[in-house]
Design an enzyme around this catalytic site. Structure first.
Site, PDB file in Angstrom:
ATOM      1  N   PHE A  12       0.678  -1.192  -0.296  1.00 36.51           N
ATOM      2  CA  PHE A  12       0.045  -0.058   0.053  1.00 36.51           C
ATOM      3  C   PHE A  12       0.817   1.292   0.221  1.00 36.51           C
ATOM      4  N   THR A 125       6.593   3.198  12.431  1.00 32.80           N
ATOM      5  CA  THR A 125       5.260   3.454  12.758  1.00 32.80           C
ATOM      6  C   THR A 125       5.209   4.147  14.271  1.00 32.80           C
ATOM      7  N   ASP A 126       4.101   5.098  14.380  1.00 37.12           N
ATOM      8  CA  ASP A 126       3.807   5.433  15.869  1.00 37.12           C
ATOM      9  C   ASP A 126       3.546   4.332  16.782  1.00 37.12           C
ATOM     10  N   GLU A 127       3.105   3.246  16.542  1.00 36.74           N
ATOM     11  CA  GLU A 127       2.893   2.188  17.295  1.00 36.74           C
ATOM     12  C   GLU A 127       3.848   1.768  18.434  1.00 36.74           C
ATOM     13  N   TYR A 152       3.042  -7.125  16.431  1.00 34.17           N
ATOM     14  CA  TYR A 152       3.436  -6.197  15.205  1.00 34.17           C
ATOM     15  C   TYR A 152       4.063  -4.939  15.748  1.00 34.17           C
ATOM     16  N   SER A 153       3.551  -4.187  16.436  1.00 32.00           N
ATOM     17  CA  SER A 153       4.282  -3.151  16.956  1.00 32.00           C
ATOM     18  C   SER A 153       5.522  -3.272  17.853  1.00 32.00           C
ATOM     19  N   LYS A 156       8.294  -3.916  14.927  1.00 35.16           N
ATOM     20  CA  LYS A 156       8.639  -2.814  14.397  1.00 35.16           C
ATOM     21  C   LYS A 156       9.701  -1.954  15.542  1.00 35.16           C
ATOM     22  N   LYS A 191      -7.670  -3.720   6.255  1.00 37.01           N
ATOM     23  CA  LYS A 191      -7.649  -2.523   7.342  1.00 37.01           C
ATOM     24  C   LYS A 191      -8.967  -1.923   7.361  1.00 37.01           C
ATOM     25  N   ASN A 251     -12.683   5.962  16.037  1.00 37.36           N
ATOM     26  CA  ASN A 251     -13.059   5.035  15.153  1.00 37.36           C
ATOM     27  C   ASN A 251     -14.561   5.324  14.951  1.00 37.36           C
ATOM     28  N   ASP A 274     -13.888  -6.967  20.160  1.00 34.59           N
ATOM     29  CA  ASP A 274     -12.759  -6.114  20.289  1.00 34.59           C
ATOM     30  C   ASP A 274     -11.325  -6.524  20.097  1.00 34.59           C
ATOM     31  N   GLY A 277      -5.620  -6.437  23.645  1.00 34.21           N
ATOM     32  CA  GLY A 277      -4.605  -5.403  23.737  1.00 34.21           C
ATOM     33  C   GLY A 277      -4.997  -4.031  23.063  1.00 34.21           C
ATOM     34  N   HIS A 278      -6.005  -3.725  22.539  1.00 39.42           N
ATOM     35  CA  HIS A 278      -6.354  -2.730  21.701  1.00 39.42           C
ATOM     36  C   HIS A 278      -5.932  -1.309  22.091  1.00 39.42           C
TER      37      HIS A 278
HETATM   38  P1  NAD Z   1       1.372  -3.563   3.421  1.00 41.30           P
HETATM   39  O1  NAD Z   1       1.003  -4.461   4.139  1.00 41.30           O
HETATM   40  O2  NAD Z   1       0.397  -3.130   2.529  1.00 41.30           O
HETATM   41  O3  NAD Z   1       2.567  -3.802   2.278  1.00 41.30           O
HETATM   42  C1  NAD Z   1       3.705  -4.512   2.839  1.00 41.30           C
HETATM   43  C2  NAD Z   1       4.568  -5.027   1.677  1.00 41.30           C
HETATM   44  O4  NAD Z   1       5.897  -5.808   2.184  1.00 41.30           O
HETATM   45  C3  NAD Z   1       3.840  -6.122   0.814  1.00 41.30           C
HETATM   46  O5  NAD Z   1       3.746  -5.675  -0.590  1.00 41.30           O
HETATM   47  C4  NAD Z   1       4.520  -7.231   0.974  1.00 41.30           C
HETATM   48  O6  NAD Z   1       4.550  -8.153  -0.021  1.00 41.30           O
HETATM   49  C5  NAD Z   1       6.050  -6.936   1.395  1.00 41.30           C
HETATM   50  N1  NAD Z   1       6.787  -7.743   2.189  1.00 41.30           N
HETATM   51  C6  NAD Z   1       6.349  -8.352   3.230  1.00 41.30           C
HETATM   52  N2  NAD Z   1       7.449  -9.290   3.728  1.00 41.30           N
HETATM   53  C7  NAD Z   1       8.177  -9.343   2.921  1.00 41.30           C
HETATM   54  C8  NAD Z   1       9.586  -9.854   2.608  1.00 41.30           C
HETATM   55  N3  NAD Z   1       9.903 -10.741   3.954  1.00 41.30           N
HETATM   56  N4  NAD Z   1      10.199  -9.706   1.919  1.00 41.30           N
HETATM   57  C9  NAD Z   1      10.054  -8.753   0.995  1.00 41.30           C
HETATM   58  N5  NAD Z   1       8.838  -7.954   0.844  1.00 41.30           N
HETATM   59  C10 NAD Z   1       8.168  -8.293   1.835  1.00 41.30           C
HETATM   60  O7  NAD Z   1       1.908  -2.561   4.196  1.00 41.30           O
HETATM   61  P2  NAD Z   1       1.904  -0.974   4.479  1.00 41.30           P
HETATM   62  O8  NAD Z   1       0.515  -0.485   5.047  1.00 41.30           O
HETATM   63  O9  NAD Z   1       2.074  -0.368   3.124  1.00 41.30           O
HETATM   64  O10 NAD Z   1       3.125  -0.559   5.268  1.00 41.30           O
HETATM   65  C11 NAD Z   1       4.483  -0.547   4.723  1.00 41.30           C
HETATM   66  C12 NAD Z   1       5.247   0.049   5.951  1.00 41.30           C
HETATM   67  O11 NAD Z   1       4.965   1.282   6.523  1.00 41.30           O
HETATM   68  C13 NAD Z   1       5.386  -0.943   7.030  1.00 41.30           C
HETATM   69  O12 NAD Z   1       6.803  -0.817   7.335  1.00 41.30           O
HETATM   70  C14 NAD Z   1       4.658  -0.678   7.883  1.00 41.30           C
HETATM   71  O13 NAD Z   1       5.109  -0.753   9.344  1.00 41.30           O
HETATM   72  C15 NAD Z   1       4.613   1.189   8.031  1.00 41.30           C
HETATM   73  N6  NAD Z   1       3.645   1.824   8.230  1.00 41.30           N
HETATM   74  C16 NAD Z   1       2.452   1.450   8.079  1.00 41.30           C
HETATM   75  C17 NAD Z   1       1.248   2.430   8.305  1.00 41.30           C
HETATM   76  C18 NAD Z   1      -0.025   2.241   8.095  1.00 41.30           C
HETATM   77  O14 NAD Z   1      -1.041   3.004   8.474  1.00 41.30           O
HETATM   78  N7  NAD Z   1      -0.434   1.313   6.837  1.00 41.30           N
HETATM   79  C19 NAD Z   1       1.439   3.566   9.156  1.00 41.30           C
HETATM   80  C20 NAD Z   1       3.031   3.730   9.556  1.00 41.30           C
HETATM   81  C21 NAD Z   1       4.061   3.002   9.205  1.00 41.30           C
HETATM   82  O1  DAU Z   2      -0.580   4.002  13.446  1.00 36.46           O
HETATM   83  C1  DAU Z   2       0.102   3.168  12.410  1.00 36.46           C
HETATM   84  C2  DAU Z   2      -0.230   1.679  11.989  1.00 36.46           C
HETATM   85  O2  DAU Z   2      -1.550   2.025  11.601  1.00 36.46           O
HETATM   86  C3  DAU Z   2       0.558   1.099  11.223  1.00 36.46           C
HETATM   87  O3  DAU Z   2       1.644   0.738  11.836  1.00 36.46           O
HETATM   88  C4  DAU Z   2      -0.072  -0.324  10.870  1.00 36.46           C
HETATM   89  O4  DAU Z   2       0.614  -1.022   9.955  1.00 36.46           O
HETATM   90  C5  DAU Z   2      -1.452  -0.126  10.232  1.00 36.46           C
HETATM   91  O5  DAU Z   2      -2.152  -1.227  10.001  1.00 36.46           O
HETATM   92  C6  DAU Z   2      -2.382   0.728  11.334  1.00 36.46           C
HETATM   93  O6  DAU Z   2      -2.680  -0.007  12.567  1.00 36.46           O
HETATM   94  P1  DAU Z   2      -4.191   0.105  13.313  1.00 36.46           P
HETATM   95  O7  DAU Z   2      -4.124  -1.222  13.847  1.00 36.46           O
HETATM   96  O8  DAU Z   2      -4.303   1.407  13.989  1.00 36.46           O
HETATM   97  O9  DAU Z   2      -5.027  -0.036  11.864  1.00 36.46           O
HETATM   98  P2  DAU Z   2      -6.281  -0.966  11.671  1.00 36.46           P
HETATM   99  O10 DAU Z   2      -6.669  -0.296  10.195  1.00 36.46           O
HETATM  100  O11 DAU Z   2      -6.013  -2.403  11.647  1.00 36.46           O
HETATM  101  O12 DAU Z   2      -7.212  -0.347  12.771  1.00 36.46           O
HETATM  102  C7  DAU Z   2      -7.567   1.032  12.807  1.00 36.46           C
HETATM  103  C8  DAU Z   2      -8.640   0.969  14.067  1.00 36.46           C
HETATM  104  O13 DAU Z   2      -9.876   0.485  13.528  1.00 36.46           O
HETATM  105  C9  DAU Z   2      -8.022   0.321  15.236  1.00 36.46           C
HETATM  106  O14 DAU Z   2      -8.588   1.060  16.296  1.00 36.46           O
HETATM  107  C10 DAU Z   2      -8.911  -1.082  15.158  1.00 36.46           C
HETATM  108  C11 DAU Z   2     -10.188  -0.586  14.527  1.00 36.46           C
HETATM  109  N1  DAU Z   2     -10.941  -1.408  13.562  1.00 36.46           N
HETATM  110  C12 DAU Z   2     -10.288  -2.299  12.608  1.00 36.46           C
HETATM  111  C13 DAU Z   2     -10.777  -3.183  11.763  1.00 36.46           C
HETATM  112  C14 DAU Z   2     -10.081  -3.716  10.897  1.00 36.46           C
HETATM  113  C15 DAU Z   2     -12.409  -1.592  13.900  1.00 36.46           C
HETATM  114  O15 DAU Z   2     -13.189  -0.932  14.601  1.00 36.46           O
HETATM  115  N2  DAU Z   2     -13.019  -2.410  12.890  1.00 36.46           N
HETATM  116  C16 DAU Z   2     -12.229  -3.091  12.236  1.00 36.46           C
HETATM  117  O16 DAU Z   2     -12.946  -3.901  11.169  1.00 36.46           O
END
Ligand code: NAD
Ligand code: DAU
Length: 336
Positions: A12, A125-127, A152-153, A156, A191, A251, A274, A277-278
């Site tokens: 993404f 990530t901020d997490e 996950y966090s 990271k 997500k 949310n 829920d 550990g949310h």
């Molecule tokens: P995503 O899950 O959409 O994409 C992750 C990508 O990494 C995928 O294309 C996957 O195929 C690839 N990948 C996974 N394991 C791999 C491996 N072993 N070798 C090579 N490629 C691999 O994730 P995203 O939401 O795009 O997040 C990208 C980065 O940003 C992550 O490091 C995540 O921690 C960080 N981040 C995400 C968010 C968010 O809100 N999504 C916020 C802050 C930071």
């Molecule tokens: O803060 C950065 C992080 O944001 C990134 O590091 C992660 O990769 C990314 O996935 C995201 O983590 P969250 O756990 O915050 O995102 P998620 O989209 O999974 O959930 C957002 C919020 O919504 C969280 O409080 C859980 C809630 N939720 C999630 C889903 C999937 C719901 O209430 N219903 C749902 O169906």
């Protein structure tokens, strides 16, 4: 020409950055991506073949990583590390790939950039900072102590510690950024935001974890990309930058906006089990990035970015529909 190796560039946020580079630079980009369930070739479709190369492979593959990093010989070349297992709910079900990719994978990349003297930017990530109370007046800053909650966090956070240790002990030239929750096109439908949008587009219902009081700090993925590009060009080596756009919403507020924008009753949703550990609240103070590097987000109101995101999912049903039933079946099995 500047060469960048972008891990996770078919995911993404990584693919957003690659598309951003095509518009805002003349860089040649090699994407290294394992093409897990979260990756999408379509997100890179149509980009110039003479500037973007996709290598399907694992960041834990030391031989492949060494070969790709060895090509980064120019002064402004860099490795930008997005690849990760990224979904908290999946990490609660099976932490193993999170440890392997996020920690061992980052270690593998660090050893390669150390050998070849290459600049690395690490995406985090901020997490890693845990969560805040709803009424906490302080937001996360670059000096907030680490206190991760989920597998996950924690993975990271482990990766961030390795990056800092390699900088201090071996002098590896790194920068780090910790960003808040991204939204926008090409986000996997597991997500929160795309799950609810596609549920409604599919005639289903919105699924809210717990009370819905949990707060996330939303930023459009385009703004994340512009921030990373700013750090790559202007950032100080060794520095961590927090990235956020002052987008705090509960949310419950987010689902009300999605329901409204899709013409439905904002109170018409299901409360589901829920997350264990949310985390309650994330909030970023991005002052350092704004004042020292002069970055600012381009997206104004969240409502506008959300409306564009809803339109995008409406227009890209062919992309997400084949994954929808399986994604929802996984959630249903957990009562979510
Ligand atoms: P995503 O899950 O959409 O994409 C992750 C990508 O990494 C995928 O294309 C996957 O195929 C690839 N990948 C996974 N394991 C791999 C491996 N072993 N070798 C090579 N490629 C691999 O994730 P995203 O939401 O795009 O997040 C990208 C980065 O940003 C992550 O490091 C995540 O921690 C960080 N981040 C995400 C968010 C968010 O809100 N999504 C916020 C802050 C930071
Ligand atoms: O803060 C950065 C992080 O944001 C990134 O590091 C992660 O990769 C990314 O996935 C995201 O983590 P969250 O756990 O915050 O995102 P998620 O989209 O999974 O959930 C957002 C919020 O919504 C969280 O409080 C859980 C809630 N939720 C999630 C889903 C999937 C719901 O209430 N219903 C749902 O169906």
């Amino acid at each position: 020409m500047r060469r960048l190796l972008v891990t996770g560039g078919a995911g993404f946020i990584g693919s957003n950055f690659v598309r951003y580079l095509m518009e805002h630079s003349d860089a040649h980009v090699t994407v290294l991506d394992k093409m897990t369930y979260a990756a999408s070739r379509e997100s890179l479709a149509g980009l110039p073949a003479d500037r973007v190369e996709l290598v399907v492979g694992d960041i834990c593959d030391a031989v492949l990583v060494d070969q790709l990093v060895s090509r980064l010989s120019g002064e402004r070349d860099a490795l930008v590390h997005y690849a990760a297992e990224s979904h908290n709910d999946n990490s609660l079900h099976d932490p193993s790939p999170f440890i392997t990719t996020n920690i061992v994978g980052t270690f593998t990349l660090l050893e390669a950039v150390r050998r070849h003297g290459v600049r690395m930017h690490h995406i985090s990530t901020d997490e890693v900072y845990g969560d805040l109370e709803l009424d906490d007046p302080e937001r996360f800053t670059e000096s907030t102590p680490y206190r991760p909650s989920s597998p996950y966090s924690a993975s990271k956070a482990g990766a961030d510690h390795l990056v800092r240790a390699w900088a201090r002990s071996f002098g590896v030239p790194v920068t780090l950024s910790n960003c808040s929750n991204n939204y926008g096109p090409w986000q996997h439908i597991e997500k929160f935001i795309p799950r609810q949008i596609t549920n409604l587009l599919d005639g289903g219902r919105v699924k809210l974890y717990g009370s819905g009081r949990n707060v996330r700090d939303w930023i459009h993925a385009d703004d994340h990309s512009s921030a990373v590009w700013t750090i790559l060009n202007e950032g100080s080596i060794g520095q961590t930058y927090l990235i956020g756009a002052d987008g705090e919403l509960s949310n419950r507020q987010v689902i009300a906006l999605i329901l409204q924008q899709l013409g439905q009753d904002p109170d018409d949703f299901d409360h589901v089990t829920d997350r264990a550990g949310h985390d309650l609240r994330y909030a970023i103070d991005a002052s350092m990035l704004r004042t020292e590097l002069g970055w600012k987000p381009q997206f104004g109101a969240f409502e506008e970015g959300l409306a564009r995101t809803i339109d995008w999912y409406r227009d890209h049903r062919d992309w997400w529909a084949p994954q929808k039933a399986a994604t929802e079946a996984t959630y249903a099995a957990k009562g979510q």
